[in-house]
Write a protein that holds these residues in place. Structure first.
Motif, mmCIF file in Angstrom:
data_model
loop_
_atom_site.group_PDB
_atom_site.id
_atom_site.type_symbol
_atom_site.label_atom_id
_atom_site.label_comp_id
_atom_site.label_asym_id
_atom_site.label_seq_id
_atom_site.Cartn_x
_atom_site.Cartn_y
_atom_site.Cartn_z
ATOM 1 N N THR A 1 -16.672 29.649 7.364
ATOM 2 C CA THR A 1 -16.735 29.211 6.243
ATOM 3 C C THR A 1 -18.208 28.366 6.051
ATOM 4 O OG1 THR A 1 -14.538 28.609 6.531
ATOM 5 C CG2 THR A 1 -15.486 27.664 4.787
ATOM 6 N N ARG B 1 -17.143 25.593 1.144
ATOM 7 C CA ARG B 1 -16.208 24.463 0.987
ATOM 8 C C ARG B 1 -16.779 23.636 -0.274
ATOM 9 N NH1 ARG B 1 -17.366 23.911 6.481
ATOM 10 N NH2 ARG B 1 -18.529 21.980 6.358
ATOM 11 N N TRP C 1 -13.984 22.715 -3.291
ATOM 12 C CA TRP C 1 -13.669 21.316 -3.681
ATOM 13 C C TRP C 1 -13.898 21.384 -4.940
ATOM 14 C CZ3 TRP C 1 -10.951 17.540 -1.705
ATOM 15 C CH2 TRP C 1 -10.646 17.493 -0.556
ATOM 16 N N ARG D 1 -20.350 14.096 -0.853
ATOM 17 C CA ARG D 1 -20.775 14.713 0.141
ATOM 18 C C ARG D 1 -22.118 13.946 0.596
ATOM 19 N NH1 ARG D 1 -20.501 17.918 4.408
ATOM 20 N NH2 ARG D 1 -22.312 18.944 4.951
ATOM 21 N N TYR E 1 -20.651 11.040 2.595
ATOM 22 C CA TYR E 1 -20.182 11.288 3.886
ATOM 23 C C TYR E 1 -21.439 11.464 4.830
ATOM 24 C CZ TYR E 1 -18.475 14.333 7.572
ATOM 25 O OH TYR E 1 -18.017 14.802 8.735
ATOM 26 N N LYS F 1 -23.840 7.667 13.486
ATOM 27 C CA LYS F 1 -24.479 8.160 14.753
ATOM 28 C C LYS F 1 -25.566 7.071 15.180
ATOM 29 C CE LYS F 1 -23.832 13.181 14.163
ATOM 30 N NZ LYS F 1 -24.459 14.249 13.796
#
Lengths: 108, 206
Positions: free
Chosen positions: B140, B145, B149, B189, B192, B200
């Motif tokens: 994928t 994706r 969505w 997105r 995120y 990080k």
């Protein structure tokens, strides 16, 4: 659906799915991110494979794992990440028959 | 996931039920019934054709063939359910159980829900078994994706509009269902990516 819940209930497996969201990876590349034994990792992969969340593609002796989550499964994965869904009765995979089922799996 | 046997039973039942409703509707709406019956005939031909066409012989081909058959039957079930919903609502209208507006709503909600189901499986199905037998799965991508969505959110908005709004408003609102869904997915997105980037960098600085 039960297998999906089982797969998502373990933090290690969720981390594997998180890594696969970035790109497909070989078993070895995934294993580098965890301080667990190779048989344990193989057992984790087996659980994910059984739930249909990842798809192994074998090329020679190397297995590359691809993410195969539906939108609903991805939403469940997101909830599990946020709320920290954990198993009550921990079924930590150990050296299981998953390795016997995949004798050619190479952690390259 | 349904087993092949369950899939066969479900597909046969849905096709038979749709054909039965169409036959009942023939005296009242012969044109619509003929179209639906024709589509059911096409589905049966495709279903049987898939059994014969997916017989390639090579390593991994059993896996590929069963996947292709599974997806064809799944698509037939979805399309038949869509038609069953619409033809049943039309029959109910002809029998004066439902009024015209309710039929419009039912068909709209039905289409929206089908888009949701389609979008849900899109990331899982789209790139499998493209090309030769040996490339049995290519996984994928983020594009798939994103599409999945978008279809799920767009379908939910589409169904919700037909369910909750006045018919005139719903007809206008559905034009915005997919643009709103695309915008929502893009925003989610970006959020995120920013959040995971922040996590990080926080992890590195510790």
């Amino acid at each position: 659906m039960n297998t999906v819940f089982k797969a998502l209930s373990d933090p290690t497996r969720r981390k594997v799915l998180g890594l696969l969201r970035e790109r497909p990876m070989t078993a070895g590349e995934l294993a580098e991110h965890f301080e667990v034994s190779k048989p344990t990792m193989s057992a984790h992969f087996a659980v994910l494979r059984e739930a249909g969340l990842v798809e192994p593609v074998k090329k020679g002796r190397v297995i590359t794992y691809h993410l195969m989550m539906s939108v609903l499964e991805e939403a469940m994965f997101g909830f599990a990440q946020v709320f920290g869904l954990e198993m009550k009765a921990t079924e930590t995979p150990t050296n299981t028959d998953a390795d016997e089922a995949n004798p050619t799996e190479t952690q390259s | 996931m349904m087993t092949p046997k369950t899939q066969t039973i479900v597909a046969s039942s849905v096709i038979a039920l749709t054909a039965a409703v169409s036959l009942v509707l023939i005296p009242m709406k012969p044109d619509a019934s003929a179209i639906v019956l024709g589509m059911m005939a096409v589905f049966i031909i495709v279903w049987n054709g898939a059994k014969h066409l997916t017989t390639r012989k090579c390593q991994d081909c059993d896996w590929v063939n069963s996947k292709i058959r599974h997806e064809i039957v799944f698509a037939i079930i979805l399309a038949s359910l869509l038609m069953l919903g619409s033809i049943s609502a039309t029959l109910a209208k002809e029998l004066e159980i439902f009024d015209r507006d309710l039929v419009k709503r039912i068909v709209g909600v039905n289409i929206g829900l089908m888009l949701v189901v389609l979008g849900n499986y899109m990331p899982k199905k789209l790139t499998q078994h493209s090309g030769s037998c040996s490339s049995k799965a290519t996984g994928t991508s983020s594009v798939q994706r994103f599409m999945g969505w978008t279809f799920v959110l767009g379908g939910l908005l589409y169904a919700a509009a037909w369910f909750a709004l006045d018919l005139d408003q719903a007809g206008f609102a559905i034009m915005f269902a997919f643009p709103v869904a695309i915008a929502a997915v893009v925003i989610a997105r970006v959020a995120y990516i920013r959040l995971s980037g922040a996590k990080k960098s926080a992890g590195q600085s510790v």
